[in-house]
Design a protein around this motif. Structure first.
Motif, PDB file in Angstrom:
ATOM      1  N   ASP A 116      41.819  29.101  28.855  1.00  0.00           N
ATOM      2  CA  ASP A 116      42.429  28.859  27.460  1.00  0.00           C
ATOM      3  C   ASP A 116      43.519  27.648  27.197  1.00  0.00           C
ATOM      4  OD1 ASP A 116      41.156  31.724  26.849  1.00  0.00           O
ATOM      5  OD2 ASP A 116      42.720  32.099  28.032  1.00  0.00           O
ATOM      6  N   GLY A 117      42.415  27.438  25.687  1.00  0.00           N
ATOM      7  CA  GLY A 117      43.686  26.010  25.242  1.00  0.00           C
ATOM      8  C   GLY A 117      42.378  25.220  24.004  1.00  0.00           C
ATOM      9  N   PHE A 118      43.200  23.912  23.840  1.00  0.00           N
ATOM     10  CA  PHE A 118      42.535  23.365  23.336  1.00  0.00           C
ATOM     11  C   PHE A 118      42.040  21.352  23.429  1.00  0.00           C
ATOM     12  CE2 PHE A 118      46.717  22.972  21.203  1.00  0.00           C
ATOM     13  CZ  PHE A 118      46.960  21.681  20.798  1.00  0.00           C
ATOM     14  N   ALA A 119      41.529  20.936  23.538  1.00  0.00           N
ATOM     15  CA  ALA A 119      41.475  19.556  23.460  1.00  0.00           C
ATOM     16  C   ALA A 119      41.490  18.504  21.809  1.00  0.00           C
ATOM     17  CB  ALA A 119      40.367  19.365  24.291  1.00  0.00           C
ATOM     18  N   PHE A 120      41.852  17.552  21.694  1.00  0.00           N
ATOM     19  CA  PHE A 120      42.400  16.371  21.361  1.00  0.00           C
ATOM     20  C   PHE A 120      41.567  15.190  21.167  1.00  0.00           C
ATOM     21  CE2 PHE A 120      43.854  12.630  18.711  1.00  0.00           C
ATOM     22  CZ  PHE A 120      43.346  12.642  17.713  1.00  0.00           C
ATOM     23  N   ILE A 121      40.358  15.301  21.389  1.00  0.00           N
ATOM     24  CA  ILE A 121      39.606  14.011  21.727  1.00  0.00           C
ATOM     25  C   ILE A 121      39.165  12.696  20.613  1.00  0.00           C
ATOM     26  CG2 ILE A 121      36.923  13.465  23.061  1.00  0.00           C
ATOM     27  CD1 ILE A 121      37.263  16.569  23.262  1.00  0.00           C
ATOM     28  N   THR A 122      39.553  11.615  21.434  1.00  0.00           N
ATOM     29  CA  THR A 122      39.158  10.624  20.163  1.00  0.00           C
ATOM     30  C   THR A 122      37.844   9.974  20.725  1.00  0.00           C
ATOM     31  OG1 THR A 122      41.041   8.998  21.431  1.00  0.00           O
ATOM     32  CG2 THR A 122      41.522   9.729  19.825  1.00  0.00           C
ATOM     33  N   MET A 123      37.322   8.771  20.418  1.00  0.00           N
ATOM     34  CA  MET A 123      35.905   8.065  21.369  1.00  0.00           C
ATOM     35  C   MET A 123      35.982   6.574  20.356  1.00  0.00           C
ATOM     36  SD  MET A 123      32.453  10.649  20.568  1.00  0.00           S
ATOM     37  CE  MET A 123      31.340   9.109  21.133  1.00  0.00           C
TER      38      MET A 123
END
Length: 255
Positions: A116-123
């Motif tokens: 369980d969780g969240f991710a912040f992802i940048t490109m």
């Protein structure tokens, strides 16, 4: 599901933006599309677990054929990413993945065993970012009322300037009356909302939440999902309600 949902969405975003990668056994359905083509979608894997994503090119992501299990180029294990910190509710990991020369930087907030969780992802190559929340398959929905506590991120949407803050989230869920109330805070923001819970579908939504950022107030939407045995966790994504949002974010909570 967080364990492999990050890889799923990373592959889909790469494909939608012209990068490489196949797609795993997951289907995505858009629930909100903004004027710039970004939006919100919910993903359902072949085992019934679900994820919520706030990302650019959401229509292209949904349109990608999700019947293939080819995801070899982004085989992500959370344990590969070092733990860089913790909160009162979980741990924080940071790392990067590359596919066809395109790098993605990940900041992951997880609870429990990483399901369980969240991710912040940048490109960086594309100058875009997206949010993913995910959890285990929902089963044995309970009766009664429960309080869920965890972490929340609020950030200026699709820009490196503005705010980027992490704070706390608390959700009160009444399964008998099928209602919920959400309260989230960071250093200079607050988010409040309430609405109808759909226990059988494992989701809750408020399209008229209130997001305060400093002295400014914005209408906002909370897209939430329930996960795990006995609805042990709740995750989701957040955005303000402009035609192209000024703010976006995500949350993870456990009861």
């Amino acid at each position: 599901m967080l364990r492999y949902s990050t890889a799923i969405v990373a592959t889909l975003v790469l494909s939608a933006c012209g990068g490489g990668g196949g797609s795993p056994e997951v289907s995505y359905k858009a629930v909100r599309i903004f004027s710039d083509g970004s939006g919100v979608a919910v993903g359902t894997s072949d085992d019934g677990s679900k994820a919520m994503v706030l990302a650019p090119e959401i229509g292209a992501i949904v349109a990608i054929d999700s019947s293939s299990s080819d995801n070899d180029d982004l085989d992500i294990e959370l344990e590969d990413f070092p733990i860089i910190g913790s909160t009162a509710n979980g741990i924080i990991r940071q790392g990067a993945v590359s596919s066809d020369g395109i790098t993605q930087n990940l900041l992951i907030y997880e609870t429990g065993n990483g399901e369980d969780g969240f991710a912040f992802i940048t490109m960086p190559e594309y100058g875009i970012e997206y949010y993913l929340s995910a959890g285990e398959t929902l089963s044995n929905v309970p009766s009664g009322s429960f309080t869920y506590r965890g972490d929340q991120m609020i950030k200026s949407y699709q820009t490196s300037s503005g705010i980027n803050q992490v704070g706390t989230a608390e959700i009160s869920i009444d399964f008998d009356n099928k209602t919920f109330a959400y309260t989230g805070q960071t250093q200079t923001t607050s988010l409040t909302g309430s609405g109808i819970l759909e226990p059988a579908q494992g989701r809750f939504t408020d399209v008229s939440a209130t997001l305060n950022v400093g002295t400014s107030q914005h209408n906002a939407t909370i897209h939430g999902l329930l996960h795990g045995n006995g609805a042990s966790s709740a995750t989701g994504v957040i955005h303000s309600n402009e035609s192209t949002p000024l703010y976006g974010g995500a949350f993870v909570t456990k009861k």
